[in-house]
Design an enzyme around this catalytic site. Sequence first.
Site, short mmCIF file in Angstrom:
data_model
loop_
_atom_site.label_atom_id
_atom_site.label_comp_id
_atom_site.label_asym_id
_atom_site.label_seq_id
_atom_site.Cartn_x
_atom_site.Cartn_y
_atom_site.Cartn_z
N SER A 86 -9.66 -0.40 7.08
CA SER A 86 -9.08 -0.25 5.74
C SER A 86 -8.39 -1.48 5.17
CB SER A 86 -8.08 0.92 5.72
OG SER A 86 -8.77 2.14 5.80
N SER A 99 -9.65 2.13 2.97
CA SER A 99 -8.75 2.84 2.07
C SER A 99 -7.88 1.92 1.23
CB SER A 99 -7.87 3.79 2.86
OG SER A 99 -7.01 3.06 3.73
N LYS A 150 0.85 -1.20 0.00
CA LYS A 150 0.00 0.00 0.00
C LYS A 150 0.88 1.25 0.00
CE LYS A 150 -3.91 1.90 2.69
NZ LYS A 150 -4.68 1.73 3.95
#
Lengths: 495, 101
Positions: free
Chosen positions: A179, A155, A80
């Site tokens: 997330s 996210s 990420k």
Amino acid sequence: MTDIVRMTATQLVEEMAQGNLTSAEITRAHLDRIAEVDQDIHAYLHVDREGALATAAEADAARNTGADLPPLAGVPVAVKDVMTMRGVPTTAGSRILEGWLPPYDATVVASLRRNLMPILGKTNMDEFAMGSSTEYSAYGPTRNPWDTSRIPGGSGGGSAAALAAFEAPLAIGTDTGGSIRQPAAVTGTVGVKPTYGAVSRYGLIALASSLDQAGPCARSVRDAAMLHQAIAGHDPRDSTSLAAPVPDLVAAVREGDVRGMRIGLVTELGGEGYQPGVEQRFREAVDLLADRGAEIVEVSCPNFRYALGAYYLILPSEASSNLAKFDGMRYGLRVDDSDAGVEQVMAQTRAAGFGDEVKRRIMLGTYALSAGYYDAYYGQAQKVRTLVQRDFAAAFADCHVLISPTCPTTAFPLGEKVDDPLAMYLNDIATIPVNLAGNAALSLPVGLAPEDGLPVGLQIMAPHHEDARLYGVAAVLEGALEDTWGQPLIEKVGG
Amino acid sequence: MSAITRAEVVHLARLARLDLPDDALTHYAEQLDAILDAVAMVSEVAADDVPATSHPVPLTNVFRDDTNQPCLARAEVLAQAPAAEDGRFRVPRILDDEEPA
């Protein structure tokens, strides 16, 4: 042989051990897959082809010497974009960091390197991890591989979509309010939020420091356990890092057994607002756990109804403080009228560099912390946090683990909630309590909702330091579900 | 409890160093008001005798030995700065004009 990119990490490890595949072949297959599908999915913000192939060559060379290798050596992974990686663009989904090349590796990235895992690239995310859909990324949304008109969650939608689109066998996520788990649920993948402090936050661009936790994303429970094990452990560079040794999570998967175990259904995490098909698949999964010998009990956590409110006071407060460092002075964007003073340059830079949701939360946090409101908002939210912890403690005194649907609905269409912050916040209603309390949780797929054919996730929650329980229960449930399906759910993606 | 005014939003934007145009300020005033309305439910909780929790797990402060350790390479760090000069970050002027010399 199965297509390389459809193999689990566990299968890839086996194929390399047998000498059937090299890490270079595996890494190249994934890079080719990214080149083929990522223009439609947009899971990646940056692909590090050279870096990944260099690590793959290193892993293959080490294998050829007959050396003892780390378990995941040679298996590629996506990271990420909230994790710093030396010399590789790292944006956290924000314009304010466009073009920044970090001068250091996050500890998680260093762990992946030490494990000789080729890092394929950096995955898309809502800006500074604020969001549940990736629509708040400054670089455009990621699309859900199950239906590209829908959100992949957020996210960490990029990491989850990369797995579901077979653009990576493993990925790193971060979970501040869901997330990792919510994207896993809506993409039919597995995601784990470890106990707070189990994985180092050094080099994780902070959203809310008392809530942030990095963890593994995968297509199977066992794969997640292997990645979790590779990145967990004490880090002297993170003062909140746990000193306790990492439990053997792969053994927990192997030895998973729910016979005689008490599993609690949380009354408050279901009912009104939850999609019927989500509740149906959830109940069927509960029945499977009962079939396998678990005792199912209902537990009430009455203060969970205040968790969302407390979260949206604590998170913006911490975020407004953490994001103060993006001021255009030392790195990232600077908007400079040659004549402006420093305060004006900072204000112009932040106005241009931050997106709408980030500004909203910064101002919300500034408000909650300001004189005259602090006690009523932030102070009261911290008390609610104590009450949520007490609810968990009471429930875990009675149950080994708790379960709930991971999120109230399946993946919603892109654009549906982007202009309605409150509707967006409700996606996290079932995942937030765990972050407030700091304990561990895992989401795994339990089927497709009958009304829309989209994946449904089930969340398992365990006490602090009991991450192994998550894997034991998840492994049993995954096995029972695959017995009924005849194959992993992910095989149904895209058709 | 909420009812945030536009004037307050102007003040918040200043505190948060966000240079926002008028229409954005109006927009945020409405949205922040709605969000505060929703989160104000925390005030319903009777919690006078409940201690606040700032952190999810009990922690004690940690120290390391006070010894020199390698730090980031200056050239590599300054290469990422918006402006650098003489081995330092170059920043906009921090004092108003016509300061006494």
